[in-house]
Design a protein around this motif. Structure first.
Motif, PDB file in Angstrom:
ATOM      1  N   GLU A 185      -2.537  -9.667  -5.381  1.00 37.05           N
ATOM      2  CA  GLU A 185      -1.971  -8.806  -4.328  1.00 37.05           C
ATOM      3  C   GLU A 185      -2.368  -7.363  -4.599  1.00 37.05           C
ATOM      4  O   GLU A 185      -2.287  -6.880  -5.729  1.00 37.05           O
ATOM      5  CB  GLU A 185      -0.455  -8.933  -4.328  1.00 37.05           C
ATOM      6  N   ASP A 186      -2.814  -6.719  -3.560  1.00 39.69           N
ATOM      7  CA  ASP A 186      -3.220  -5.332  -3.700  1.00 39.69           C
ATOM      8  C   ASP A 186      -2.011  -4.446  -3.406  1.00 39.69           C
ATOM      9  O   ASP A 186      -1.332  -4.630  -2.398  1.00 39.69           O
ATOM     10  CB  ASP A 186      -4.349  -5.052  -2.698  1.00 39.69           C
ATOM     11  N   THR A 187      -1.757  -3.478  -4.302  1.00 42.56           N
ATOM     12  CA  THR A 187      -0.556  -2.654  -4.086  1.00 42.56           C
ATOM     13  C   THR A 187      -0.673  -1.812  -2.822  1.00 42.56           C
ATOM     14  O   THR A 187       0.327  -1.446  -2.234  1.00 42.56           O
ATOM     15  CB  THR A 187      -0.307  -1.727  -5.280  1.00 42.56           C
ATOM     16  N   CYS A 188      -1.931  -1.527  -2.405  1.00 46.76           N
ATOM     17  CA  CYS A 188      -2.041  -0.654  -1.237  1.00 46.76           C
ATOM     18  C   CYS A 188      -1.765  -1.399   0.063  1.00 46.76           C
ATOM     19  O   CYS A 188      -1.645  -0.792   1.114  1.00 46.76           O
ATOM     20  CB  CYS A 188      -3.401   0.030  -1.196  1.00 46.76           C
ATOM     21  N   THR A 189      -1.625  -2.702  -0.033  1.00 45.93           N
ATOM     22  CA  THR A 189      -1.303  -3.438   1.183  1.00 45.93           C
ATOM     23  C   THR A 189       0.210  -3.613   1.372  1.00 45.93           C
ATOM     24  O   THR A 189       0.654  -4.088   2.405  1.00 45.93           O
ATOM     25  CB  THR A 189      -1.938  -4.828   1.155  1.00 45.93           C
ATOM     26  N   ILE A 190       0.965  -3.239   0.361  1.00 41.02           N
ATOM     27  CA  ILE A 190       2.415  -3.408   0.452  1.00 41.02           C
ATOM     28  C   ILE A 190       2.979  -2.357   1.421  1.00 41.02           C
ATOM     29  O   ILE A 190       2.731  -1.158   1.264  1.00 41.02           O
ATOM     30  CB  ILE A 190       3.072  -3.270  -0.926  1.00 41.02           C
ATOM     31  N   ALA A 191       3.714  -2.793   2.368  1.00 40.34           N
ATOM     32  CA  ALA A 191       4.253  -1.875   3.375  1.00 40.34           C
ATOM     33  C   ALA A 191       5.501  -1.186   2.865  1.00 40.34           C
ATOM     34  O   ALA A 191       6.186  -1.688   1.972  1.00 40.34           O
ATOM     35  CB  ALA A 191       4.575  -2.650   4.650  1.00 40.34           C
ATOM     36  N   GLN A 192       5.765  -0.044   3.436  1.00 40.58           N
ATOM     37  CA  GLN A 192       6.941   0.726   3.028  1.00 40.58           C
ATOM     38  C   GLN A 192       8.232  -0.051   3.286  1.00 40.58           C
ATOM     39  O   GLN A 192       9.171   0.003   2.495  1.00 40.58           O
ATOM     40  CB  GLN A 192       6.974   2.055   3.791  1.00 40.58           C
ATOM     41  N   ASP A 193       8.262  -0.794   4.393  1.00 38.47           N
ATOM     42  CA  ASP A 193       9.475  -1.563   4.718  1.00 38.47           C
ATOM     43  C   ASP A 193       9.780  -2.580   3.636  1.00 38.47           C
ATOM     44  O   ASP A 193      10.936  -2.774   3.253  1.00 38.47           O
ATOM     45  CB  ASP A 193       9.291  -2.275   6.063  1.00 38.47           C
ATOM     46  N   LYS A 230     -10.183   2.962  -5.147  1.00 35.99           N
ATOM     47  CA  LYS A 230      -9.213   2.208  -4.359  1.00 35.99           C
ATOM     48  C   LYS A 230      -7.865   2.908  -4.402  1.00 35.99           C
ATOM     49  O   LYS A 230      -7.424   3.327  -5.476  1.00 35.99           O
ATOM     50  CB  LYS A 230      -9.084   0.796  -4.938  1.00 35.99           C
ATOM     51  N   PRO A 231      -7.212   3.061  -3.253  1.00 36.86           N
ATOM     52  CA  PRO A 231      -5.907   3.727  -3.301  1.00 36.86           C
ATOM     53  C   PRO A 231      -4.820   2.857  -3.935  1.00 36.86           C
ATOM     54  O   PRO A 231      -4.922   1.630  -3.949  1.00 36.86           O
ATOM     55  CB  PRO A 231      -5.601   4.009  -1.835  1.00 36.86           C
ATOM     56  N   TYR A 232      -3.840   3.509  -4.454  1.00 35.69           N
ATOM     57  CA  TYR A 232      -2.671   2.854  -5.052  1.00 35.69           C
ATOM     58  C   TYR A 232      -1.717   2.435  -3.941  1.00 35.69           C
ATOM     59  O   TYR A 232      -1.171   1.333  -3.938  1.00 35.69           O
ATOM     60  CB  TYR A 232      -2.049   3.851  -6.010  1.00 35.69           C
ATOM     61  N   MET A 233      -1.569   3.308  -2.966  1.00 36.54           N
ATOM     62  CA  MET A 233      -0.708   2.997  -1.815  1.00 36.54           C
ATOM     63  C   MET A 233      -1.326   3.621  -0.575  1.00 36.54           C
ATOM     64  O   MET A 233      -2.120   4.554  -0.663  1.00 36.54           O
ATOM     65  CB  MET A 233       0.691   3.567  -2.012  1.00 36.54           C
ATOM     66  N   ALA A 234      -0.943   3.104   0.572  1.00 37.26           N
ATOM     67  CA  ALA A 234      -1.414   3.688   1.823  1.00 37.26           C
ATOM     68  C   ALA A 234      -0.333   3.516   2.874  1.00 37.26           C
ATOM     69  O   ALA A 234       0.502   2.604   2.794  1.00 37.26           O
ATOM     70  CB  ALA A 234      -2.698   3.006   2.285  1.00 37.26           C
ATOM     71  N   ALA A 294      10.309   6.186 -15.755  1.00 35.63           N
ATOM     72  CA  ALA A 294       9.568   6.416 -14.515  1.00 35.63           C
ATOM     73  C   ALA A 294       9.483   5.125 -13.700  1.00 35.63           C
ATOM     74  O   ALA A 294       9.583   4.023 -14.239  1.00 35.63           O
ATOM     75  CB  ALA A 294       8.161   6.908 -14.839  1.00 35.63           C
ATOM     76  N   GLY A 295       9.270   5.266 -12.409  1.00 40.37           N
ATOM     77  CA  GLY A 295       9.150   4.098 -11.530  1.00 40.37           C
ATOM     78  C   GLY A 295       7.741   3.517 -11.578  1.00 40.37           C
ATOM     79  O   GLY A 295       6.830   4.095 -12.158  1.00 40.37           O
ATOM     80  N   PHE A 296       7.587   2.342 -11.027  1.00 38.13           N
ATOM     81  CA  PHE A 296       6.256   1.722 -10.982  1.00 38.13           C
ATOM     82  C   PHE A 296       6.214   0.731  -9.840  1.00 38.13           C
ATOM     83  O   PHE A 296       7.240   0.338  -9.284  1.00 38.13           O
ATOM     84  CB  PHE A 296       5.936   1.038 -12.307  1.00 38.13           C
ATOM     85  N   LEU A 297       4.999   0.333  -9.505  1.00 36.65           N
ATOM     86  CA  LEU A 297       4.802  -0.691  -8.467  1.00 36.65           C
ATOM     87  C   LEU A 297       3.662  -1.578  -8.933  1.00 36.65           C
ATOM     88  O   LEU A 297       2.570  -1.101  -9.217  1.00 36.65           O
ATOM     89  CB  LEU A 297       4.444  -0.014  -7.128  1.00 36.65           C
ATOM     90  N   GLU A 298       3.959  -2.876  -9.057  1.00 34.15           N
ATOM     91  CA  GLU A 298       2.916  -3.820  -9.478  1.00 34.15           C
ATOM     92  C   GLU A 298       2.856  -4.961  -8.467  1.00 34.15           C
ATOM     93  O   GLU A 298       3.899  -5.485  -8.061  1.00 34.15           O
ATOM     94  CB  GLU A 298       3.252  -4.401 -10.857  1.00 34.15           C
TER      95      GLU A 298
END
Lengths: 445, 583
Positions: free
Chosen positions: B136-144, B406-410, B127-131
């Motif tokens: 660093e907060d994962t929800c601040t990472i932009a899609q780009d 807290k959201p995981y992504m936004a 499975a995929g993951f994002l850390e």
């Protein structure tokens, strides 16, 4: 930032060339396969329906006899050979895969009453109404040579049945007495009688060949030990038994075909009560033969049907009939346990599949797996009403059905009457008898 | 041969005396022993006596000991996922046949469970993951940024379609996750293979489009238009206009039952069997406009959200809801159910996000979202996406011990969000909004390993045809929809009364009922109405009389016994100590 996104390489999931087989990656996680039970149930229902759709048991009919077929026997060694005798004294040897008669012998004057193959398969014996026992070579004589028996024994009375020892050169016949013969002699080695006038069939025990069982016309079944001079014991039933057959795997059981439409499986260690009463026929049962696995047996009846019974079940799992088949006189289960031969009144021998929906011929692995899977599914859901209804349904000829209903009503009436008698008599004077206990009159040592 | 064996044996014996060379596993064995996990250590403890015994028995031909005796232990957690129901115990009074049947079936199922658990080793994908980095907060990472960081094919999964004319858009992914269906409010319908971006059809139906749904394959889809329900094929040809289904607002497709469930503005919940084209059930829910609908993928129950704040559960076999739950104060905005059928997530006008355990019908936990959530969607691996206005937030660990905070992504979009859906077997979240469609990368959303016999994203046309036939053959009948899909495999323990009632219903009469006495017709003038009545009276209440006689007899007997006892007592009482001096 550490990131991983699912990314599949299509090369891992698609076949390389069109000549390859498709790739089918599996994942057995139950959450990816919802509705496990309902889907399996649907599959089971489909499998049950398909089983009935493919139930085509009739394989072939062998015609050529010019009179009623009175007896059939299997070749001791060859699966493809069957020998049959008719009421005009003719004996025919059949080749089953070719479905043709390879040899015809006018063996007796009058009926051929019994045939048996010698254990080595080189010759066979016939007995007939002309009071003779004849031994025939299995090989057909050369061109221009007359059909002659190897040996002929003249008896004193009519013989009605014959059976050969499994390993030695002795055989047994029945008629007015049960006689044990040595192949080398022209008079019986031993002769048993127990105050009865005639016997209809006699069989060697397949495992303990010193043991014999015979059906007598005074409604009794008699057991013998050839090492002793007198019969062992007999069980007297309410009606006459026509034939009997030993279970080849558990040879302490035998099943007899009775005139009262039932078959009875006995344990020789306890003859007081039959182990199982097999009911379903609507007329006298004329012949019975066990499958070589000892799990099932087939019975032939005067009601123009053949039925297959599991050895420990009271009712049949299968019934075979055709429009043209008349009273079935004799029946045999083939040695590979896949086929059933029946000989009937209208001069035909019929070949049936033992499993009606089984596919004949070589099966591919996938076909085999699918068949096994379907079998297991049907077994798993066999008690669900929908599945059971379809699996149990058999089409019956009109008159058999009518007679079945009539018999049911008669039985119910008899039960009701007995109940009323019991109700109006002194408590304990009319005992409650089970179906098994009803049919045995007594056991004589 | 025998001589050779002897030779080799002696040869080996001589060699065995030498000190054995160091092997690669000796080190690894030590490291394994250093840090066994909790469960494994438990397993080891259990298996220790076995392995020791085996060690003594099993010596290799060369005389060496097997370093890994026995079969490889399977972690308990993995085994548990493949467990089906409880184990059967052999009852104390069971006969040999039953005992054998139970033990053999148990051992077979255990073998199947073990083999399935071991198969996990062969699964190809993870499975995929994002850390995030430290702090660093994962929800601040932009899609780009994510799209730049991953490989090119995965990066291409983040894209925007600017369709400002006919929005807002509803969307639906096909079951294999290959095809995407878009339906704009103002009539724009398009379907395409979203990975290759190959357009299959695009059209404008010139009517309002309320909802769209793929049917069992990517060859057909249903569109709920202003008035009727329409079915199109993948080239955009209209197959059917189903006028029995009017004013449909939301649709759900039950893939194993081939049922299309529709909820209409008039308050009707209707089921259409798409394999035979028949309406299976039409239920009047009597609760107004139905614009919140979802299905429970575990048992094919339809969940409807109402403006009163209740969520009701429906099956096609019952005119009343199976369950009605009051979930929110104020209208329910959205409902989502996870694929195991254990949890339901709801959001409402009261701006709360609630998680329920729908097996026990208990609230799990609830949290307050300042803006409220209009659309909810759950991924295969349990990620929750909630759309609030023009922002989509993705939450992790929704059924953890604490409520989500807290959201995981936004991700912020251009327009109001109208529909969100996760793509099956991909780490992708599709978002339909006022300005078009956005495909967003959500690492860890999709199930990494698909089962090709069920849903195969890479299937060929031939495989699809084959699958379609198989699926149709094992179509589950709508009568089997219920809260517990495994009910069919359980023992039916109906009481005698219930079975008797069913029997009476089937047979049309009561076979156990006592027959009424019917006097025989007698000749010679003895069957006048009066005589018949007289005879009837003779046997009237005969059974009752019997009963009464019995009870009276018993009563008499008891009284007699009591009397005897009291007499004895009296006699004893009469006796005095002076009696012995009498006479």
């Amino acid at each position: 930032m550490k990131v991983k996104v699912l990314c599949r390489n299509p090369d891992d999931y698609v076949r390389e060339t069109t000549r390859d087989i498709q790739r089918v990656p599996r994942n057995y996680d139950p959450t990816l396969h919802p509705f496990e039970v309902p889907r399996e149930y649907t599959r089971a229902l489909n499998a049950t329906k398909l089983e009935r759709v493919f139930a085509k048991p009739f394989v072939a009919s062998l015609d050529g006899h010019r009179d009623v077929i009175s007896c059939i026997t299997k070749h001791a060694k060859s699966l493809s050979t069957v020998i049959s005798g008719a009421c005009d004294g003719e004996v025919k040897v059949w080749n089953l895969p070719k479905r043709e008669c390879t040899r015809t012998v006018q063996a007796h004057e009058g009926f051929v009453r019994g045939i048996c193959s010698r254990f080595c398969g080189t010759s066979f014996f016939t007995v007939g109404d002309d009071k003779t026992i004849k031994q025939w070579n299995m090989e057909a004589p050369g061109y221009g040579v007359r059909e002659e028996p190897i040996n002929t024994i003249l008896g004193k009375a009519v013989f009605t049945g014959i059976d050969h020892h499994q390993r030695e050169g002795t055989f047994v016949t029945c008629g007015q007495t049960v006689d044990i013969w040595d192949e080398q002699r022209s008079s019986p080695v031993l002769s048993f009688s127990w105050g009865v006038d005639s016997f209809s069939s006699v069989r060697y025990n397949p495992v303990e060949p010193d043991l014999l069982a015979s059906c007598a016309s005074d409604r009794s079944i008699v057991l013998y030990d050839t090492r002793e001079s007198a019969p062992l014991r007999k069980v007297i039933m309410q009606l006459r038994s026509n034939t009997l057959c030993w279970n080849p795997m558990e040879a302490y059981y035998f099943t007899c075909a009775n005139e009262d439409y039932n078959l009875y499986t006995y344990d020789i260690r306890n003859l007081d009560v039959p182990v199982t009463v097999h009911m379903d026929h609507v007329s006298a049962v004329l012949d019975v033969d066990y499958s070589p696995t000892g799990r099932e047996f087939v019975s032939a009846s005067f009601d123009k049907t053949i039925r297959i019974f599991p050895k420990d079940k009271g009712h049949s799992r299968e019934v075979y009939h055709t429009k043209r088949m008349q009273h079935v006189i004799c029946v045999k289960w083939s040695a590979d346990s896949k086929f059933i031969m029946s000989g009937s009144d209208e001069m035909n021998i019929r070949l049936w599949k033992a499993n009606a929906s089984e596919k004949l011929g070589v099966l591919s692995t996938r076909e085999k797996t699918a068949a096994n899977y379907n079998k297991k599914l049907i077994q798993k859901f066999q008690h669900h009403p929908q599945v059971r209804r379809i699996a149990r349904h058999r089409h019956l000829p009109r008159d058999v059905l009518k007679q079945k209903r009539e018999l049911k009503e008669m039985k119910e009436a008899r039960r009701r009457k007995e109940q009323n008698v019991r109700k109006h008599s002194k408590p304990g004077s009319v005992p409650l008898l089970t179906e098994k206990e009803k049919h045995v009159v007594k056991v004589v040592e | 041969m025998a001589a050779q064996e002897v030779l080799t044996a002696s040869h080996v014996e001589r060699k065995a005396k030498k000190k054995p060379a160091k092997r690669y596993w000796e080190e690894t064995e030590n490291t394994e022993q250093n840090k066994p996990t909790e469960e494994e250590s438990k397993d080891e403890q259990k298996q220790k006596p076995h392995t020791e015994k085996r060690k003594k028995e099993e010596r290799l031909l060369s005389g060496k000991e097997d370093p890994f005796p026995g079969e490889k232990p399977i972690p308990q957690k993995q085994l548990r996922t493949f467990q089906r129901g409880q184990k059967h115990k052999v009852p104390a009074r069971a006969g040999p046949k039953l005992k054998h049947a139970i033990t053999s079936s148990e051992s077979l199922s255990e073998l199947a469970q073990k083999q399935a658990a071991r198969y996990g080793l062969l699964l190809p994908e993870d499975a995929g993951f994002l850390e995030g980095d430290d702090g660093e907060d994962t929800c601040t990472i932009a899609q780009d940024d994510i799209a730049d960081a991953v490989d090119i094919t995965s990066g291409a999964k983040y894209f925007n379609l600017h369709l400002s004319q006919f929005g807002p858009y509803r969307l639906d992914y096909s079951r294999t996750g290959r095809h995407l269906l878009l339906g704009g409010r103002r009539g724009h319908v398009a379907c395409f293979d979203w990975q290759t971006k190959h357009l299959m059809c695009e059209m404008n139906v010139m009517e309002t489009v309320n909802d769209i749904k793929w049917l069992h394959t990517e060859a057909m889809f249903a569109v709920a238009q202003k008035k009727w329900l329409y079915i199109y094929d993948s080239k955009g040809v209209e197959f059917h206009c189903i006028k029995k289904f009017n004013d449909v607002l939301r649709m759900q497709f039950l893939p194993y039952h081939f049922l299309l469930a529709t909820a209409s503005a008039t308050g009707f919940l209707q089921y259409l069997d798409v394999s035979i084209g028949k309406e299976i059930a039409a239920i009047c829910t009597k609760s107004g406009r139905l614009n919140v609908m979802t299905q429970n993928p575990y048992n094919a129950i339809i969940h409807l959200g109402h403006t009163s704040g209740t969520v009701s559960l429906w099956s096609p076999n019952q005119k009343e809801p199976l369950v009605k739950m009051l979930c929110h104060r104020g209208a329910v905005h959205s409902v989502a159910v996870d694929k195991t059928g254990t949890y339901m997530v709801t959001s409402g006008l009261d701006r709360k996000l609630k998680v329920y355990d729908i097996r026990a019908f208990k609230p799990f936990h609830s949290s307050f979202l300042p803006a409220g959530a209009s659309c909810l969607s759950l991924s295969q691996r349990g990620l929750l996406s909630a759309a609030t206005g023009d922002v989509v937030q993705v939450y992790q660990n929704v059924w953890g011990s604490t409520p989500v905070s807290k959201p995981y992504m936004a991700h912020r979009l251009r327009g109001q969000v109208c529909g969100v859906a996760y793509c099956p077997f991909e780490d992708v979240l599709g978002i339909g909004h006022g300005q078009g469609f956005t495909s967003m990368i959500v690492p860890g959303a999709g199930e990494p390993n698909f089962d090709a016999l069920d849903t195969n994203p890479y299937r060929s046309a031939k495989q699809r045809q084959e699958w379609e036939v198989k699926a149709l053959l094992e179509k589950v009948q709508p009568e089997l929809i219920g809260l517990d899909p495994g009910l069919l495999s359980k023992v039916d323990q109906a009481s005698f009364e219930q079975r008797h009632k069913e029997r009476v219903e089937v047979m049309g009469f009561d076979p156990l009922a006592k027959q009424k006495f019917k006097p025989r017709m007698r000749k010679k003038g003895r069957s006048s109405a009066g005589a018949v009545e007289k005879r009837k009276r003779k046997v009237a209440h005969e059974d009752q009389r019997d009963e009464i006689r019995q009870t009276v007899e018993e009563k008499m007997k008891r009284q007699k016994e009591q009397k005897e006892r009291s007499d004895e007592r009296k006699e004893l009482e009469k006796k005095s100590a002076l009696d012995r001096f009498k006479k």
